[in-house]
Design an enzyme around this catalytic site. Structure first.
Site, PDB file in Angstrom:
ATOM      1  N   ASP A  93       0.877  -1.341  -0.079  1.00  0.00           N
ATOM      2  CA  ASP A  93       0.063   0.023  -0.052  1.00  0.00           C
ATOM      3  C   ASP A  93       0.947   1.208   0.180  1.00  0.00           C
ATOM      4  O   ASP A  93       1.822   1.466   0.859  1.00  0.00           O
ATOM      5  CB  ASP A  93      -0.847  -0.098   1.278  1.00  0.00           C
ATOM      6  CG  ASP A  93      -1.719   1.203   1.351  1.00  0.00           C
ATOM      7  OD1 ASP A  93      -1.737   2.292   0.631  1.00  0.00           O
ATOM      8  OD2 ASP A  93      -2.539   1.184   2.211  1.00  0.00           O
ATOM      9  N   VAL A  94       1.046   1.854  -1.203  1.00  0.00           N
ATOM     10  CA  VAL A  94       1.849   2.986  -1.200  1.00  0.00           C
ATOM     11  C   VAL A  94       1.755   4.330  -0.182  1.00  0.00           C
ATOM     12  O   VAL A  94       2.434   5.211  -0.149  1.00  0.00           O
ATOM     13  CB  VAL A  94       2.124   3.676  -2.771  1.00  0.00           C
ATOM     14  CG1 VAL A  94       2.488   2.469  -3.637  1.00  0.00           C
ATOM     15  CG2 VAL A  94       0.593   4.120  -3.106  1.00  0.00           C
ATOM     16  N   LYS A 144       0.650  10.783 -16.805  1.00  0.00           N
ATOM     17  CA  LYS A 144      -0.467  11.911 -16.789  1.00  0.00           C
ATOM     18  C   LYS A 144      -1.632  11.643 -16.296  1.00  0.00           C
ATOM     19  O   LYS A 144      -2.003  10.455 -16.121  1.00  0.00           O
ATOM     20  CB  LYS A 144      -0.696  12.216 -18.168  1.00  0.00           C
ATOM     21  CG  LYS A 144      -1.418  11.434 -19.077  1.00  0.00           C
ATOM     22  CD  LYS A 144      -1.966  11.814 -20.300  1.00  0.00           C
ATOM     23  CE  LYS A 144      -3.357  11.149 -20.361  1.00  0.00           C
ATOM     24  NZ  LYS A 144      -3.952  11.410 -21.578  1.00  0.00           N
ATOM     25  N   HIS A 174       3.507   9.793 -23.453  1.00  0.00           N
ATOM     26  CA  HIS A 174       4.036   9.006 -24.484  1.00  0.00           C
ATOM     27  C   HIS A 174       3.749   9.325 -25.723  1.00  0.00           C
ATOM     28  O   HIS A 174       4.551   8.732 -26.740  1.00  0.00           O
ATOM     29  CB  HIS A 174       3.253   7.514 -24.105  1.00  0.00           C
ATOM     30  CG  HIS A 174       1.732   7.428 -24.488  1.00  0.00           C
ATOM     31  ND1 HIS A 174       0.744   7.859 -23.632  1.00  0.00           N
ATOM     32  CD2 HIS A 174       1.207   7.025 -25.683  1.00  0.00           C
ATOM     33  CE1 HIS A 174      -0.451   7.980 -24.343  1.00  0.00           C
ATOM     34  NE2 HIS A 174      -0.263   7.485 -25.717  1.00  0.00           N
ATOM     35  N   LYS A 178       6.205   8.599 -30.079  1.00  0.00           N
ATOM     36  CA  LYS A 178       5.871   8.241 -31.074  1.00  0.00           C
ATOM     37  C   LYS A 178       6.684   8.578 -32.260  1.00  0.00           C
ATOM     38  O   LYS A 178       7.310   9.675 -32.274  1.00  0.00           O
ATOM     39  CB  LYS A 178       4.450   8.718 -31.475  1.00  0.00           C
ATOM     40  CG  LYS A 178       3.304   8.160 -30.422  1.00  0.00           C
ATOM     41  CD  LYS A 178       2.048   8.846 -30.827  1.00  0.00           C
ATOM     42  CE  LYS A 178       0.624   8.455 -30.166  1.00  0.00           C
ATOM     43  NZ  LYS A 178       0.382   6.826 -30.579  1.00  0.00           N
ATOM     44  N   GLU A 212     -10.822  10.088 -32.469  1.00  0.00           N
ATOM     45  CA  GLU A 212     -10.725   8.568 -32.712  1.00  0.00           C
ATOM     46  C   GLU A 212     -12.033   8.187 -32.635  1.00  0.00           C
ATOM     47  O   GLU A 212     -13.163   8.904 -32.323  1.00  0.00           O
ATOM     48  CB  GLU A 212     -10.072   8.056 -31.440  1.00  0.00           C
ATOM     49  CG  GLU A 212     -10.630   8.651 -30.031  1.00  0.00           C
ATOM     50  CD  GLU A 212      -9.846   7.939 -28.755  1.00  0.00           C
ATOM     51  OE1 GLU A 212      -8.842   7.049 -28.978  1.00  0.00           O
ATOM     52  OE2 GLU A 212     -10.257   8.326 -27.655  1.00  0.00           O
ATOM     53  N   HIS A 236      -0.713  16.085 -24.785  1.00  0.00           N
ATOM     54  CA  HIS A 236      -0.273  15.645 -25.797  1.00  0.00           C
ATOM     55  C   HIS A 236      -0.097  16.749 -27.050  1.00  0.00           C
ATOM     56  O   HIS A 236       0.979  16.657 -27.700  1.00  0.00           O
ATOM     57  CB  HIS A 236      -1.037  14.486 -26.364  1.00  0.00           C
ATOM     58  CG  HIS A 236      -1.330  13.409 -25.272  1.00  0.00           C
ATOM     59  ND1 HIS A 236      -0.449  12.522 -24.701  1.00  0.00           N
ATOM     60  CD2 HIS A 236      -2.259  12.597 -24.938  1.00  0.00           C
ATOM     61  CE1 HIS A 236      -0.602  12.001 -23.827  1.00  0.00           C
ATOM     62  NE2 HIS A 236      -2.170  11.795 -23.968  1.00  0.00           N
ATOM     63  N   LYS A 334     -13.768  11.997 -29.367  1.00  0.00           N
ATOM     64  CA  LYS A 334     -14.184  10.504 -29.334  1.00  0.00           C
ATOM     65  C   LYS A 334     -15.193  10.124 -30.125  1.00  0.00           C
ATOM     66  O   LYS A 334     -16.214  11.235 -30.311  1.00  0.00           O
ATOM     67  CB  LYS A 334     -14.297  10.078 -27.777  1.00  0.00           C
ATOM     68  CG  LYS A 334     -13.061   9.840 -27.129  1.00  0.00           C
ATOM     69  CD  LYS A 334     -13.474   9.270 -25.776  1.00  0.00           C
ATOM     70  CE  LYS A 334     -12.369   8.869 -24.650  1.00  0.00           C
ATOM     71  NZ  LYS A 334     -11.508   7.880 -25.316  1.00  0.00           N
TER      72      LYS A 334
HETATM   73  P1  NDP Z   1      -6.118   1.673 -12.883  1.00  0.00           P
HETATM   74  O1  NDP Z   1      -7.007   2.246 -11.865  1.00  0.00           O
HETATM   75  O2  NDP Z   1      -6.443   0.325 -13.708  1.00  0.00           O
HETATM   76  O3  NDP Z   1      -5.037   1.130 -11.745  1.00  0.00           O
HETATM   77  C1  NDP Z   1      -4.627   1.591 -10.830  1.00  0.00           C
HETATM   78  C2  NDP Z   1      -3.541   0.888 -10.018  1.00  0.00           C
HETATM   79  O4  NDP Z   1      -3.179   1.680  -8.815  1.00  0.00           O
HETATM   80  C3  NDP Z   1      -4.236  -0.582  -9.506  1.00  0.00           C
HETATM   81  O5  NDP Z   1      -2.958  -1.401  -9.530  1.00  0.00           O
HETATM   82  C4  NDP Z   1      -4.562  -0.335  -7.785  1.00  0.00           C
HETATM   83  O6  NDP Z   1      -4.063  -1.258  -7.216  1.00  0.00           O
HETATM   84  C5  NDP Z   1      -3.273   0.789  -7.627  1.00  0.00           C
HETATM   85  N1  NDP Z   1      -3.283   1.445  -6.566  1.00  0.00           N
HETATM   86  C6  NDP Z   1      -4.402   2.264  -6.023  1.00  0.00           C
HETATM   87  N2  NDP Z   1      -4.083   2.830  -4.664  1.00  0.00           N
HETATM   88  C7  NDP Z   1      -3.193   2.065  -4.288  1.00  0.00           C
HETATM   89  C8  NDP Z   1      -2.347   2.124  -3.091  1.00  0.00           C
HETATM   90  N3  NDP Z   1      -2.831   2.863  -2.168  1.00  0.00           N
HETATM   91  N4  NDP Z   1      -1.229   1.396  -2.943  1.00  0.00           N
HETATM   92  C9  NDP Z   1      -0.873   0.719  -4.245  1.00  0.00           C
HETATM   93  N5  NDP Z   1      -1.369   0.546  -5.398  1.00  0.00           N
HETATM   94  C10 NDP Z   1      -2.695   1.206  -5.429  1.00  0.00           C
HETATM   95  O7  NDP Z   1      -5.417   2.928 -13.593  1.00  0.00           O
HETATM   96  P2  NDP Z   1      -4.483   2.780 -14.821  1.00  0.00           P
HETATM   97  O8  NDP Z   1      -3.520   1.766 -14.726  1.00  0.00           O
HETATM   98  O9  NDP Z   1      -5.465   2.850 -16.042  1.00  0.00           O
HETATM   99  O10 NDP Z   1      -3.928   4.435 -14.781  1.00  0.00           O
HETATM  100  C11 NDP Z   1      -2.594   4.431 -14.017  1.00  0.00           C
HETATM  101  C12 NDP Z   1      -1.996   5.869 -14.248  1.00  0.00           C
HETATM  102  O11 NDP Z   1      -1.662   6.021 -15.645  1.00  0.00           O
HETATM  103  C13 NDP Z   1      -3.271   7.009 -14.198  1.00  0.00           C
HETATM  104  O12 NDP Z   1      -2.507   8.297 -13.648  1.00  0.00           O
HETATM  105  C14 NDP Z   1      -3.637   7.337 -15.369  1.00  0.00           C
HETATM  106  O13 NDP Z   1      -4.069   8.629 -15.746  1.00  0.00           O
HETATM  107  C15 NDP Z   1      -2.428   6.981 -16.334  1.00  0.00           C
HETATM  108  N6  NDP Z   1      -2.744   6.413 -17.527  1.00  0.00           N
HETATM  109  C16 NDP Z   1      -3.378   5.417 -18.033  1.00  0.00           C
HETATM  110  C17 NDP Z   1      -3.506   5.119 -19.256  1.00  0.00           C
HETATM  111  C18 NDP Z   1      -4.284   3.949 -19.746  1.00  0.00           C
HETATM  112  O14 NDP Z   1      -4.562   3.671 -20.969  1.00  0.00           O
HETATM  113  N7  NDP Z   1      -4.812   3.053 -18.591  1.00  0.00           N
HETATM  114  C19 NDP Z   1      -3.144   5.685 -20.427  1.00  0.00           C
HETATM  115  C20 NDP Z   1      -2.287   6.831 -20.054  1.00  0.00           C
HETATM  116  C21 NDP Z   1      -1.899   7.241 -18.600  1.00  0.00           C
HETATM  117  P3  NDP Z   1      -5.179  -2.413  -6.616  1.00  0.00           P
HETATM  118  O15 NDP Z   1      -6.047  -2.875  -7.675  1.00  0.00           O
HETATM  119  O16 NDP Z   1      -4.324  -3.539  -6.098  1.00  0.00           O
HETATM  120  O17 NDP Z   1      -5.799  -1.413  -5.580  1.00  0.00           O
END
Ligand code: NDP
Length: 464
Positions: A93-94, A144, A174, A178, A212, A236, A334
């Site tokens: 848990d961060v 982001k 990202h 590109k 898109e 972007h 979109k």
């Molecule tokens: P998700 O909601 O899919 O994933 C978030 C992650 O954060 C999960 O693994 C969750 O873990 C974890 N998490 C949340 N709270 C905690 C905590 N206290 N301690 C540890 N882990 C935690 O988000 P995304 O992966 O989609 O996005 C992540 C980031 O990337 C965001 O900033 C988003 O804006 C950015 N982003 C995402 C894109 C995409 O296409 N998905 C594209 C570009 C940017 P658990 O499930 O175990 O709680």
């Protein structure tokens, strides 16, 4: 141009990449597949991946997740095996100080902490990091959105300065990885014919478009609080504009590139009031291809009272002698009828049209397409079989795409300690400064929220 393709002569030292939020969508869909393309291109690179999130994965469950992600991305077996052999999982848990201390104390020098976390959680985790002793050379990679407005981006920057020096902070965009964007530099500065005409004497206007056909696709949790302006234009598209418009670098290095991009952004203003220089719209029910798309407000998780736009456009001007008077129109949306991603440089008409011909020359347009990566130049020639008539001819070429995905390019920079393709703190703040008057005007409803049927080209009257 592809920084990741420059294979180092001797095998680089092993680097540790810690992904915070490793159970999320970004990790499985973009980060791990991006890393795989990098390792395929540079097999001598050694990267140890530590996944960390709240999920109580066993070692086997984590490896299955990694394998599934790489299989979906059609990664070769040898690269998949390499990644699987060098990955482990730490339930963390961060926001728990003790858990973060535990995670950090085992890390070697020059490790990377990649924040694939919800933005609020990243900020809170950084507040804890600012109070901890960190491994030497630790690098932070931040996804982001970077902040929610100029003030929060500035506050976040000040916090990050307390953790590591700017050189060790990588704000991810990202799009900068590109190939079409990177190749822009080669096209502009590697050809005698383009640079001399790259100015307001010859160019009438520039469009940077990312439309898109995809609709919300279940991402209301993030998108409904962001919208097209914050999601695409604020980051972007403004960064791409900075690369299109910047002066020439003496040398390709992070100081030159980022100074020159910042220079352009500092000179950028809306072209007129927010009412004159911005438009917004939201899709209603419609059909994209054969898919029926519900109205945005009926999508699961959408709060219609937020009045989130799914199509946004702003027009800005760069106040310097090269660009004064040239509108740069940035647009993204979109659920549109066709996907259009590219940079369009529209040239002015010729000063004099030849007399005695049946028609006038069409002004040239240079299009740099992103996905697919293409260059197209519209020129005027004499008509086939009739020299008294002019006709339009298109010169087109496919640009060699990089074997390394954008996230692979970005990771290469971070692992090598080269921030060339990451966003510097002041640049992130400038991008927010440019869009801030529009955000304020939209919040006050000074600019109408128009509608367009999903699958159309946008609201009636919007030129595409
Ligand atoms: P998700 O909601 O899919 O994933 C978030 C992650 O954060 C999960 O693994 C969750 O873990 C974890 N998490 C949340 N709270 C905690 C905590 N206290 N301690 C540890 N882990 C935690 O988000 P995304 O992966 O989609 O996005 C992540 C980031 O990337 C965001 O900033 C988003 O804006 C950015 N982003 C995402 C894109 C995409 O296409 N998905 C594209 C570009 C940017 P658990 O499930 O175990 O709680």
């Amino acid at each position: 141009m592809s920084p990741a393709k420059k294979s180092p002569k001797k095998a680089p030292a092993e680097r540790t990449l810690v992904i915070l939020g490793a159970s999320g969508d970004l990790t499985s869909r973009l980060l791990l597949p991006g890393l795989a393309t990098l390792l395929k291109n540079e097999p001598e690179r050694r990267v140890r991946v530590i996944g960390a999130a709240m999920e109580p994965y066993t070692a086997a469950q984590w490896k299955k997740r990694v394998r599934d992600s790489l299989t979906t991305a059609k990664v070769d077996k040898d690269v998949t095996d390499t990644i699987l052999a060098a990955t482990s999982y730490r339930r963390t848990d961060v926001l728990d100080r003790a858990a973060l201390v535990d995670l950090l104390e085992d890390l070697p020098a020059d490790s990377v902490l990649y924040f694939a976390l919800p933005p609020q959680v990243s900020m809170q985790a950084c507040e804890i990091l600012a109070t901890l002793e960190l491994p030497a050379g630790l690098k932070l990679a931040l996804e982001k959105p970077f902040g929610f407005d100029k003030a929060s981006a500035r506050t976040f920057n000040r916090l990050l300065e307390k953790i590591v020096p700017e050189q060790q902070t990588y704000r991810i965009d990202h799009f900068l990885g590109k190939s079409a964007v990177l190749n822009l530099l080669g096209l502009r500065f590697g050809n005698r014919i383009f640079e001399p005409i790259w100015n307001n004497v010859n160019i009438s206007h520039v469009d940077i478009v990312s439309d898109e056909t995809l609709a919300l696709e279940g991402r209301a949790g993030y998108y409904d609080t962001a919208g097209a302006l914050k999601d695409m234009i604020q980051s972007h598209l403004l960064l791409i504009m900075a690369m299109v418009a910047m002066e020439e670098m003496a040398d390709v290095n992070e100081v030159e590139l980022r100074d020159l991009m910042a220079h352009v952004l500092r000179a950028t203003r809306l072209m007129g009031s927010p009412k004159q220089a911005s438009r917004r719209a939201r899709y209603t029910e419609g059909k994209v291809g054969r898919r029926r798309i519900p109205s945005y407000v009926d999508e699961h998780g959408v709060d219609k009272d937020r009045r989130t736009e799914t199509l946004a456009e702003i027009t800005v001007e760069i106040k310097n002698s090269r660009w004064a008077g040239v509108p740069f129109r940035l647009r993204s949306g979109k659920a549109l009828g066709s996907a259009r991603r590219g940079i369009y440089l529209h040239f002015k008409p010729v000063a004099h049209n030849l007399e005695g011909l049946a028609n006038k020359a069409t002004p040239n347009c240079l299009k740099l397409g992103m996905s697919p990566e293409t260059i197209e130049l519209g020129i005027t020639t004499n008509g086939a079989g009739d020299m008294f008539e002019l006709e339009d001819t298109l010169l087109s070429a496919e640009i060699g795409d990089s074997h390394v995905r954008p996230y692979g390019e970005i990771l290469a920079g971070i692992l090598d300690g080269n921030p060339l393709l990451s966003v510097r703190g002041d640049i992130a703040e400038e991008c927010w400064r440019i869009v801030e008057p529009v955000l304020k005007a939209w919040a006050k409803d000074d600019v109408p929220l128009q509608t367009y049927p999903a699958g159309s080209d946008g609201p009636r009257g919007w030129a595409t």
